[in-house]
Design a protein around this motif. Structure first.
Motif, mmCIF file in Angstrom:
data_model
loop_
_atom_site.group_PDB
_atom_site.id
_atom_site.type_symbol
_atom_site.label_atom_id
_atom_site.label_comp_id
_atom_site.label_asym_id
_atom_site.label_seq_id
_atom_site.Cartn_x
_atom_site.Cartn_y
_atom_site.Cartn_z
ATOM 1 N N GLY A 304 36.131 0.078 -3.466
ATOM 2 C CA GLY A 304 35.374 -0.230 -2.092
ATOM 3 C C GLY A 304 35.877 -1.192 -1.098
ATOM 4 O O GLY A 304 36.768 -1.272 -0.904
ATOM 5 N N SER A 306 36.315 -4.293 -1.725
ATOM 6 C CA SER A 306 37.285 -5.304 -2.161
ATOM 7 C C SER A 306 38.612 -4.564 -2.060
ATOM 8 O O SER A 306 39.742 -5.378 -2.024
ATOM 9 C CB SER A 306 36.874 -5.567 -3.782
ATOM 10 O OG SER A 306 35.879 -6.135 -3.933
ATOM 11 N N ILE A 349 40.734 -7.596 -7.459
ATOM 12 C CA ILE A 349 39.668 -8.331 -6.548
ATOM 13 C C ILE A 349 38.281 -7.604 -6.976
ATOM 14 O O ILE A 349 38.318 -6.510 -6.705
ATOM 15 C CB ILE A 349 40.005 -7.947 -5.340
ATOM 16 C CG1 ILE A 349 41.445 -8.493 -4.965
ATOM 17 C CG2 ILE A 349 38.891 -8.725 -4.126
ATOM 18 C CD1 ILE A 349 41.849 -8.231 -3.206
ATOM 19 N N SER A 350 37.411 -8.495 -7.093
ATOM 20 C CA SER A 350 36.018 -8.217 -7.454
ATOM 21 C C SER A 350 34.769 -8.969 -7.206
ATOM 22 O O SER A 350 35.182 -9.989 -7.768
ATOM 23 C CB SER A 350 35.835 -7.168 -8.870
ATOM 24 O OG SER A 350 34.580 -7.098 -9.289
ATOM 25 N N GLN A 351 34.080 -8.566 -6.403
ATOM 26 C CA GLN A 351 32.858 -9.498 -6.141
ATOM 27 C C GLN A 351 32.179 -9.850 -7.241
ATOM 28 O O GLN A 351 31.967 -10.933 -7.831
ATOM 29 C CB GLN A 351 32.021 -8.939 -5.025
ATOM 30 C CG GLN A 351 30.774 -9.886 -4.513
ATOM 31 C CD GLN A 351 29.614 -10.225 -5.596
ATOM 32 O OE1 GLN A 351 29.310 -11.066 -5.995
ATOM 33 N NE2 GLN A 351 29.019 -8.997 -6.085
ATOM 34 N N SER A 352 31.720 -8.726 -8.093
ATOM 35 C CA SER A 352 30.787 -8.996 -9.138
ATOM 36 C C SER A 352 31.416 -9.305 -10.511
ATOM 37 O O SER A 352 31.104 -9.977 -11.319
ATOM 38 C CB SER A 352 30.115 -7.522 -9.481
ATOM 39 O OG SER A 352 31.156 -6.568 -9.797
ATOM 40 N N GLY A 353 32.851 -8.931 -10.387
ATOM 41 C CA GLY A 353 33.584 -9.064 -11.848
ATOM 42 C C GLY A 353 32.986 -8.373 -12.926
ATOM 43 O O GLY A 353 33.649 -8.369 -13.980
ATOM 44 N N THR A 355 32.664 -4.588 -12.239
ATOM 45 C CA THR A 355 33.098 -3.194 -11.752
ATOM 46 C C THR A 355 34.060 -2.545 -13.131
ATOM 47 O O THR A 355 34.949 -2.818 -13.169
ATOM 48 C CB THR A 355 33.844 -3.356 -10.349
ATOM 49 O OG1 THR A 355 32.932 -3.793 -9.446
ATOM 50 C CG2 THR A 355 33.941 -1.733 -10.090
ATOM 51 N N VAL A 401 23.464 -4.914 -1.077
ATOM 52 C CA VAL A 401 24.477 -4.114 -1.611
ATOM 53 C C VAL A 401 25.708 -3.825 -0.820
ATOM 54 O O VAL A 401 26.932 -4.102 -1.424
ATOM 55 C CB VAL A 401 23.960 -2.674 -2.063
ATOM 56 C CG1 VAL A 401 25.085 -1.636 -2.205
ATOM 57 C CG2 VAL A 401 22.755 -2.531 -2.927
ATOM 58 N N ALA A 402 25.576 -4.038 0.452
ATOM 59 C CA ALA A 402 26.560 -3.899 1.079
ATOM 60 C C ALA A 402 27.245 -5.274 1.219
ATOM 61 O O ALA A 402 26.552 -6.444 1.647
ATOM 62 C CB ALA A 402 26.160 -3.709 2.554
ATOM 63 N N THR A 403 28.626 -5.459 0.937
ATOM 64 C CA THR A 403 28.898 -6.991 0.984
ATOM 65 C C THR A 403 29.483 -7.387 2.180
ATOM 66 O O THR A 403 29.985 -6.422 3.090
ATOM 67 C CB THR A 403 30.245 -6.883 0.040
ATOM 68 O OG1 THR A 403 30.780 -8.244 -0.053
ATOM 69 C CG2 THR A 403 31.389 -5.871 0.486
ATOM 70 N N LYS A 488 30.822 0.099 5.926
ATOM 71 C CA LYS A 488 29.898 -0.495 6.184
ATOM 72 C C LYS A 488 28.669 0.125 6.724
ATOM 73 O O LYS A 488 27.584 0.326 6.377
ATOM 74 C CB LYS A 488 30.225 -1.841 6.996
ATOM 75 C CG LYS A 488 29.455 -3.358 6.879
ATOM 76 C CD LYS A 488 29.796 -4.006 5.487
ATOM 77 C CE LYS A 488 29.817 -3.252 4.102
ATOM 78 N NZ LYS A 488 30.590 -4.047 3.078
ATOM 79 N N GLU A 491 27.481 3.183 4.365
ATOM 80 C CA GLU A 491 26.841 2.894 3.414
ATOM 81 C C GLU A 491 25.305 2.508 3.574
ATOM 82 O O GLU A 491 24.493 2.851 3.014
ATOM 83 C CB GLU A 491 27.448 1.742 2.442
ATOM 84 C CG GLU A 491 27.289 0.588 2.817
ATOM 85 C CD GLU A 491 28.077 -0.485 1.857
ATOM 86 O OE1 GLU A 491 27.961 -0.147 0.543
ATOM 87 O OE2 GLU A 491 28.763 -1.161 2.096
ATOM 88 N N VAL A 609 29.002 -1.860 -10.098
ATOM 89 C CA VAL A 609 29.154 -0.472 -10.504
ATOM 90 C C VAL A 609 29.675 -0.650 -11.924
ATOM 91 O O VAL A 609 30.906 -0.556 -12.061
ATOM 92 C CB VAL A 609 29.985 0.317 -9.685
ATOM 93 C CG1 VAL A 609 30.014 2.021 -9.991
ATOM 94 C CG2 VAL A 609 29.092 0.226 -8.307
#
Ligand code: M6R
Length: 612
Positions: A304, A306, A349-353, A355, A401-403, A488, A491, A609
């Motif tokens: 996504g 990231s 790369i991951s916001q949530s860590g 995925t 949800v939209a980063t 962006k 979504e 996710v």
């Protein structure tokens, strides 16, 4: 995706569970439920399809449910449609065991058939109910809940975070984890489990992260953790360094809008501790110049937005490092038999860590000997803990949800890492290094200036929100940025949109341009501005309406051809996307607002996710 909370304490559990579930609503869900145990009423389960408000209404905000021990869940359907029966908690046939589950039990059909042959009747279509029934089976066999959980875990395959209560245990909640996050919270009036720290931050900032294979017994007074052989484990505690207000709207209409406005500060927090005395300092990256020189191949893996950060970084890193950089979608990489060996650096790369695809891709890269560096926002998340090195983006909790702010902090951190590696390798000239660093330090203030365009973007959105197909075009960094602008928009506003490399238009896509088609043209990469301009002229000649985003220095020239223009301050070309993305985020936000969309929780999407 699914959210779990559990509480064992001295306060009434249900209102605490509902509050925690509400704080996890942003993750996306389609049904919700709680199970609470009390001395007088035994095990009480309430669950329903739809919004959490329905569950709160059914239980008068939890007040109807007595008891100080309980578990709660928000479900994002995988096995079985979203309905009341498939919602969690699931209860075993004799009504004594209730369970909430995140993850997927891969061998559930085999286990279900086995239990059915023993006469067990199932009520739901879920893989999770199978575990509740299996627990009852083993509990009947051994008479100890902890032992039953251990036996059960040895039989199931797949990923899980479990919260389990049993009517025979008035004070204890059992938790287990494998490949799905679960946090232990140590509170003053009781202890917690949660899949997401936002669920419990109101009650405690003292947490520990469960590891794969661990089982925990949570009571009001203590939390005991065991490994997969039932040996006790001493958990290290962490203190969450943000408070409840960071995860609340604080008067803003939407989390997304609040988070867009937070970007200058988030970027400042991400870069300022890492620039000292004119140098990039990455204390958490344990890489020598000799090791860096050995890397013949660099992969960037993500999903996504990231992944879009990875796309921009590819251009920037190749320019700085003079080495090939490959960007891969994690879901493709993991099954691609990738060319990774000991001389490969793999950036994840991951916001949530959390995925799942990104996690699986990283494990695959490690298995092949690659050196992994994770760029992650959520402290203590699975990817952060499994990578060889981790650098955190300090965006704070991102709820929409939209980063937006996580994307911006990833982007700027990747620029710093690129610069750091280039310095180690000696591939960047001193003047260029200094210029990029000076530009990075000025970035937060320039981002604030871009945010002054809020009303302008609101106006453009009101002009263009009725379009049903929108194209984003650009070259080089602008192409990669267009991919993020397009994602962006689609979504959160549900408008069909595509990003194209401008030079590719004439190879097919330009046939879709007709009078009135909206094209968002990006002309921020000034080295190719003349080319960008030619493409604007090209689509204008076919009747397109053009909304352009460019730099102050190119504004006048752009205004000669585009219908509407937004200009952002000029900065070093490497950092220009960090300014260019803000108008795209605001445009998407206001278009979605005009169309009456559920901006923070777009349909079918989840924040984290955790399924394939
Ligand atoms: O948490 P991650 O960064 O690994 O998430 C990856 C994508 O799911 C995420 O960026 C997604 O595309 C966003 N909703 C986009 O706004």
């Amino acid at each position: 995706m699914c959210g779990i909370i559990g509480y064992a304490g001295r306060e009434q559990a249900a209102p605490i569970l509902l509050d925690g579930l509400e704080r996890m609503e942003y993750r996306g869900y389609d049904s919700a439920g709680v199970a609470v145990r009390s001395e007088t009423a035994g095990l009480q389960v309430k669950k329903t399809k739809g919004r959490l408000q329905a569950l709160a209404d059914m239980t008068h905000g939890g007040a109807d449910l007595e008891g100080t021990l309980g578990i709660g869940h928000t479900r994002w359907a995988t096995h079985g449609e979203p309905n009341d029966i498939n919602a969690h908690p699931h209860v075993s046939e004799n009504g004594r065991i209730a369970l909430v589950h995140n993850g997927i039990i891969e061998n559930y059909l085999e286990l279900k058939e086995h239990l059915q042959r023993q006469g067990v009747t199932f009520v739901s279509d879920t893989d999770s109910e199978v575990v509740a029934q299996l627990l009852e089976f083993h509990y009947n066999e051994c008479g100890s809940m902890l032992e039953a959980v251990g036996r059960c875990l040895r039989r199931i395959e797949g990923s899980y975070a479990f919260g389990i209560i049993c009517s025979d245990y008035p004070n204890a909640l059992i938790a287990a984890r494998k490949d799905s996050p679960l946090i232990l919270g140590y509170g003053e009036h009781g202890n917690f489990i949660a899949s997401d720290v936002t669920a419990i931050i109101k009650y405690t900032r003292d947490v520990a992260y469960m590891d794969d294979g661990e089982i925990a017994v949570i009571t009001p007074e203590s939390i005991d953790v065991f490994d997969d052989e039932m040996s006790p484990v001493e958990k290290a505690h962490s203190v969450v360094d943000w408070d409840v207000s960071a995860a609340e709207k604080g008067g803003y209409p939407h989390f997304m809008f609040k988070e867009i406005l937070e970007q200058p500060e988030a970027v400042r927090k991400t870069i300022s501790p890492r620039i000292r005395e004119g140098r990039v300092v990455l204390d958490d990256l344990h890489l020598t110049a000799e090791e860096a020189r050995r890397f013949s191949r660099i992969f960037i893996i993500a999903c996504g937005s990231s992944y879009h950060v990875g796309m921009i970084s590819k251009y920037n890193w190749e320019r700085l490092l003079r080495r090939p950089v490959e960007v891969c979608l994690a879901s493709e990489f993991r099954y691609s038999d990738p060319l990774v060996d000991e001389d490969t650096l793999v950036i994840v790369i991951s916001q949530s860590g959390e995925t799942l695809d990104t996690m699986a891709a990283m494990r695959e890269a490690k298995r092949r000997g690659g050196r992994t560096l994770a760029i992650v926002n959520v402290v203590g998340s699975s990817i952060a803990r499994e990578a060889d090195d981790v650098l955190y983006t300090w965006a704070g909790p991102e709820i929409a949800v939209a980063t937006t702010k996580a994307y911006s902090t990833q982007l700027v951190l990747m620029d710093l890492v690129g610069l750091y590696l280039a310095d180690l390798l000696g591939t960047v000239a001193r003047e260029e290094y200094d210029a990029i660093l000076a530009a990075a330090e000025a970035l937060p203030e320039q981002m604030r200036q871009v945010l002054e365009h809020v009303e302008k973007l609101q106006y453009f959105a009101s002009r263009y929100f009725n379009h049903d197909s929108i194209f984003f075009i650009g070259r080089n960094l602008d192409y990669a940025l267009g991919m993020e602008g397009s994602l962006k928009l689609k979504e959160i506003s549900y408008i069909h949109s595509e990003a194209y490399a401008s030079g590719e238009l004439k190879h097919g896509t330009i046939s879709l341009i007709e009078p009135g088609t909206l094209v968002v043209a990006l002309g921020l990469y000034t080295a190719l501005f003349d080319k960008a301009m030619s493409n604007v002229v090209e689509v204008k000649a076919r009747g397109a309406e053009v909304l352009a985003v460019t730099t102050e220095s190119c504004r006048e020239r752009m205004e000669k051809n585009a219908d509407s223009v937004v200009a952002v301050p000029d900065t070093h070309p490497i950092l220009q996307p960090s300014l260019g993305v803000i108008p795209l985020q605001l445009f998407a936000y206001y278009v979605a607002l005009q169309r009456g969309c559920d901006i923070d929780k777009p349909r079918n999407l989840a924040k984290s996710v955790t399924v394939e």
